[in-house]
Design an enzyme around this catalytic site. Structure first.
Site, mmCIF file in Angstrom:
data_model
loop_
_atom_site.group_PDB
_atom_site.id
_atom_site.type_symbol
_atom_site.label_atom_id
_atom_site.label_comp_id
_atom_site.label_asym_id
_atom_site.label_seq_id
_atom_site.Cartn_x
_atom_site.Cartn_y
_atom_site.Cartn_z
ATOM 1 N N ARG A 43 12.785 17.186 2.732
ATOM 2 C CA ARG A 43 13.080 16.013 1.883
ATOM 3 C C ARG A 43 12.644 16.276 0.442
ATOM 4 O O ARG A 43 11.652 16.957 0.202
ATOM 5 C CB ARG A 43 12.353 14.780 2.431
ATOM 6 C CG ARG A 43 12.991 14.232 3.681
ATOM 7 C CD ARG A 43 12.206 13.064 4.240
ATOM 8 N NE ARG A 43 11.482 13.424 5.437
ATOM 9 C CZ ARG A 43 10.437 12.759 5.910
ATOM 10 N NH1 ARG A 43 9.994 11.691 5.293
ATOM 11 N NH2 ARG A 43 9.830 13.153 7.001
ATOM 12 N N HIS A 83 3.525 6.775 6.578
ATOM 13 C CA HIS A 83 2.358 7.473 7.153
ATOM 14 C C HIS A 83 1.150 6.546 7.303
ATOM 15 O O HIS A 83 -0.002 6.989 7.315
ATOM 16 C CB HIS A 83 1.941 8.693 6.291
ATOM 17 C CG HIS A 83 2.953 9.794 6.279
ATOM 18 N ND1 HIS A 83 3.389 10.390 5.114
ATOM 19 C CD2 HIS A 83 3.628 10.377 7.286
ATOM 20 C CE1 HIS A 83 4.291 11.316 5.409
ATOM 21 N NE2 HIS A 83 4.447 11.327 6.736
ATOM 22 N N GLU A 94 -2.407 10.002 14.898
ATOM 23 C CA GLU A 94 -1.549 8.817 14.837
ATOM 24 C C GLU A 94 -1.363 8.194 16.219
ATOM 25 O O GLU A 94 -1.352 6.965 16.358
ATOM 26 C CB GLU A 94 -0.193 9.199 14.220
ATOM 27 C CG GLU A 94 -0.320 9.485 12.730
ATOM 28 C CD GLU A 94 0.744 10.417 12.191
ATOM 29 O OE1 GLU A 94 0.800 11.580 12.667
ATOM 30 O OE2 GLU A 94 1.518 10.005 11.323
ATOM 31 N N ARG A 151 5.691 3.823 17.966
ATOM 32 C CA ARG A 151 5.649 4.039 16.526
ATOM 33 C C ARG A 151 6.974 3.550 15.954
ATOM 34 O O ARG A 151 8.043 3.958 16.404
ATOM 35 C CB ARG A 151 5.492 5.520 16.239
ATOM 36 C CG ARG A 151 5.432 5.795 14.767
ATOM 37 C CD ARG A 151 5.359 7.268 14.497
ATOM 38 N NE ARG A 151 4.996 7.480 13.122
ATOM 39 C CZ ARG A 151 4.498 8.619 12.680
ATOM 40 N NH1 ARG A 151 4.293 9.611 13.506
ATOM 41 N NH2 ARG A 151 4.203 8.747 11.401
ATOM 42 N N ASN A 199 6.908 7.900 20.457
ATOM 43 C CA ASN A 199 7.353 8.117 19.085
ATOM 44 C C ASN A 199 8.761 8.698 19.188
ATOM 45 O O ASN A 199 8.928 9.895 19.420
ATOM 46 C CB ASN A 199 6.384 9.081 18.396
ATOM 47 C CG ASN A 199 6.765 9.371 16.960
ATOM 48 O OD1 ASN A 199 7.794 8.888 16.458
ATOM 49 N ND2 ASN A 199 5.954 10.167 16.291
#
Ligand code: ADP
Length: 408
Positions: free
Chosen positions: A244, A184, A382, A96, A18
């Site tokens: 964010r 996600h 994940e 990813r 990732n």
């Protein structure tokens, strides 16, 4: 699985990567049974880099290293695996990748053509996609012909119905790809699989998942499929996040441009200086720090975070025409009992009644036995999802047989 691969699975391992702007996170799995052997990362690439890892036992590693770029960072990971993970032979690599655009609705074996298509998506995710691609480039340089698989954060949402996929902008923009992609997706897919196994009745119904971490979004699922998400075209929309902004009136951005801010300045503000950090007046982007702070601004930032989640519960439940289960995941969703409690307070109108004791004990089921809607706390995985996709996608590819043939 080919007979050739099966023969040498003893040392066969999968590596998941990732790659972010200044870090590469990794996990190493045995192909056999997908047992996780180790996780770790190189952080501060291009600066005071550190390598950190832990294996499935008690061992931990933490050292400063020289990693001026992603290639060197990956090299440090490879050397560590060779040194510490005895006998591991990397048979496939899963990456990813934040954006799969309109094209990719499932993981894909990486080829030169796929890479060219992913490069075209850089403008859609300028802060993530280039780093994901840098990770892929570095891994291809290091691993040559080993099969590599791209796993997308957008793929799980690609079957959104049109109404949850479009903006009310001139139609040609939709055709150009200005759509609600949602992100996600690997986390949501993991939760959907988890529900299928452990709560099959609910999995077939109407489920809301709140992935609340540094990045945060919510997903409405029906029968294990995403039908709507709070995140849109970019990873900025919806809930406020660590740094964010979440949903913002586009008129604000026009105003800032008219005031002389350029695209780069606005981008930095929206991605790096907004959200919990911005609203707390700079106290922190980290929920633990905010909860401990007690300052009025920190409290307001938390209250805004909670209130946006509650609004989305209502909106997404309307999109689902009801609710059977709600799931909390991500660093905040999994660990912050006070946030879950505040989100679910007074939600009896929608059928959720929290069990405060279970919630504070961080149990799996956090709803009371009287609650019509099942409320769960489920740690996401994940990397595990990437590993599964990588195994399944690489397995059907002729390359993996070729690799194992060569090894055997
Ligand atoms: P990322 O999106 O980077 O993967 P995580 O899912 O790890 O992030 O979530 C990080 C967030 O989780 C941070 O805001 C952190 O403060 C929060 N968090 C982790 N543990 C706790 C806790 N015990 N209580 C409250 N917040 C927590």
């Amino acid at each position: 699985m080919s007979a050739a691969l099966r023969q040498d699975t003893a040392g066969a391992a999968l590596l998941t990567l990732n790659a972010g702007s200044s870090s590469i996170k990794f996990a190493l799995y045995d192909v056999d049974g997908l047992r996780r052997r180790a996780t770790g990362l190189v952080e501060a690439i291009g600066g005071a880099s550190r390598f950190k890892a832990k294996d499935d036992g008690q061992h931990q590693w933490d050292a400063s290293i020289d990693a001026p770029n992603h290639v060197d960072a990956l090299q440090a990971i490879i050397e560590w695996i060779a040194r510490e993970m005895a006998g591991a032979v990397i048979s496939a690599i899963g990456h990813r990748v934040v954006h799969g655009g309109m094209l990719f609705d499932r993981p894909v074996l990486i080829t030169n053509e796929v890479i060219a298509q992913l490069r075209l998506l850089v403008p859609l995710a300028p802060l993530h996609q280039p780093h994901n691609l840098a990770g892929i480039d570095a891994a291809r340089e290091a691993f040559g012909e080993v099969p590599q698989v791209a796993c997308f954060d957008t793929a799980f949402h690609r079957a959104h119905p049109f109404l949850n996929d479009c903006f009310a902008l001139p139609r040609e923009l939709f055709y150009q790809g200005v759509r609600r992609y949602g992100f996600h997706g690997l986390s949501y897919e993991y939760i959907a699989d988890y529900l299928r196994v452990h709560y099959p009745h609910h999995a077939r119904g109407r489920v809301l998942v709140a992935h609340l971490g540094n990045g945060a979004s919510m997903c409405a699922m029906r029968d294990g499929r995403s039908i709507a998400s709070t995140m849109g075209f970019s990873a900025l929309d919806g809930l406020p996040m660590g740094t964010r902004c979440g949903q913002v009136d586009p008129g604000v951005l026009l105003y800032l441009m008219q005031q002389g801010m350029d695209a780069q300045e606005i981008s930095t503000m929206l991605y790096e200086r907004s959200g919990l950090l911005g609203l707390s007046g700079g106290v922190s982007n980290d929920m633990r720090v905010l909860l401990a702070s007690g300052s009025p601004e920190a409290n307001e930032a938390i209250a805004y975070f909670v209130s946006r989640i509650r609004r989305e519960v209502g909106g997404l439940a309307a999109a689902l025409e009801g609710l059977d289960a709600i799931v909390f995941t991500g660093g905040i969703g999994e660990n912050a009992a006070p946030i879950r409690e505040r989100v679910l307070a007074g939600m009896a109108w929608i059928g959720v009644e929290i069990d405060e004791a279970r919630n504070h004990a961080n149990e799996r089921v956090i709803s009371s036995h009287l609650s019509r809607v099942l409320a769960l706390r489920v740690p996401t995985d994940e990397e595990g999802m990437i590993a599964r996709h990588t195994l399944n996608t690489a397995r059907i590819a002729p390359e993996i047989a070729a690799v194992s043939d060569a090894a055997g």
